[in-house]
Design an enzyme around this catalytic site. Structure first.
Site, PDB file in Angstrom:
ATOM      1  N   ASP A 207       0.877  -1.179   0.000  1.00  0.00           N
ATOM      2  CA  ASP A 207       0.000   0.000   0.000  1.00  0.00           C
ATOM      3  C   ASP A 207       0.911   1.225   0.000  1.00  0.00           C
ATOM      4  O   ASP A 207       1.399   1.638   1.049  1.00  0.00           O
ATOM      5  CB  ASP A 207      -0.895  -0.013   1.242  1.00  0.00           C
ATOM      6  CG  ASP A 207      -1.836   1.177   1.281  1.00  0.00           C
ATOM      7  OD1 ASP A 207      -2.196   1.693   0.210  1.00  0.00           O
ATOM      8  OD2 ASP A 207      -2.208   1.594   2.399  1.00  0.00           O
TER       9      ASP A 207
ATOM     10  N   ASP B   6      -2.261   1.117   7.413  1.00  0.00           N
ATOM     11  CA  ASP B   6      -1.466   0.894   6.200  1.00  0.00           C
ATOM     12  C   ASP B   6      -1.074  -0.575   6.063  1.00  0.00           C
ATOM     13  O   ASP B   6      -1.118  -1.127   4.957  1.00  0.00           O
ATOM     14  CB  ASP B   6      -0.211   1.773   6.218  1.00  0.00           C
ATOM     15  CG  ASP B   6      -0.548   3.244   6.303  1.00  0.00           C
ATOM     16  OD1 ASP B   6      -1.205   3.755   5.379  1.00  0.00           O
ATOM     17  OD2 ASP B   6      -0.179   3.874   7.305  1.00  0.00           O
TER      18      ASP B   6
ATOM     19  N   GLU C 133      -1.301  -1.402  -4.791  1.00  0.00           N
ATOM     20  CA  GLU C 133      -2.530  -0.637  -5.010  1.00  0.00           C
ATOM     21  C   GLU C 133      -2.289   0.462  -6.028  1.00  0.00           C
ATOM     22  O   GLU C 133      -1.257   1.122  -6.023  1.00  0.00           O
ATOM     23  CB  GLU C 133      -3.021  -0.022  -3.693  1.00  0.00           C
ATOM     24  CG  GLU C 133      -4.391   0.622  -3.827  1.00  0.00           C
ATOM     25  CD  GLU C 133      -4.938   1.069  -2.497  1.00  0.00           C
ATOM     26  OE1 GLU C 133      -5.811   0.371  -1.955  1.00  0.00           O
ATOM     27  OE2 GLU C 133      -4.481   2.124  -2.002  1.00  0.00           O
TER      28      GLU C 133
END
Length: 188
Positions: free
Chosen positions: A11, A143, A71
């Site tokens: 991420d 996160d 992502e």
């Protein structure tokens, strides 16, 4: 017997880049580890990116994943913030690519829909579902939980990525040849 596949989910973020590692054996999902790579906000951008590069490199070397999922960037109202996120994302894509690992990308809404069943789930819902899917998961930040959710998404969609890679046109192949191959596959 199915061979276990180790997946690293990332991420990206300039301040905090979450990472999560899972193992998939058939349809069984297992938590391995997760955490966050940080950069010092007082440093110039180039040095912050170097910190992220070094941190992600340590994760890749330490956990030796077979596949990586990152992502995709979403565009927000602040163009400068989006650009900085793009820099961090580039590092997150580059490190595994340099290690020779296949990298897949997933939109945030697909990650949320895959893990929570809704494309607009909030961080609390994502954390709850990650914990439900992998009760042994221990994440201290959103996160890290998001990175695990990205890894879970890849575990659920990796077969379609493999199929796409297998049937992708070869570089240098003419468009006509690619169309003939696609037509042949459609008939099969």
């Amino acid at each position: 017997m199915t061979v276990p596949v180790r997946i690293l989910g990332i991420d990206p973020g300039l301040r905090r880049t979450g990472w999560g590692v899972v193992t998939v054996t058939g349809t069984k999902l297992a938590y391995v580890d997760c955490g966050v790579v940080t950069s010092d906000g007082d440093l110039p951008l180039a040095l912050r990116l170097r910190e992220l590069h070094e941190g992600i490199t340590r994760v890749v070397q330490g956990f030796a994943p077979d596949e990586v999922a990152v992502e995709e960037t979403f565009v927000n109202k602040d163009a400068q913030a989006t650009l900085k996120l793009g820099h961090a994302r580039a590092v997150a894509l580059l490190v595994p690519a340099l290690a020779g690992l296949p990298v897949s990308e997933y939109a945030a809404n697909l990650v949320k829909k895959t893990v929570c069943g809704a494309g607009h789930a909030d961080k609390v819902q994502i954390q709850a579902m990650v914990k439900f899917l992998m009760p042994k998961a221990e994440f201290k930040t959103a996160d890290a939980a998001d990175a695990l959710a990205i890894a879970v998404t890849h575990a659920n969609h990796r077969a379609s990525h493999a199929l796409t890679r297998r049937h992708a046109p070869v570089p240098g192949m003419s468009t006509l040849a690619a169309a003939r191959i696609a037509a042949a596959l459609a008939k099969a």
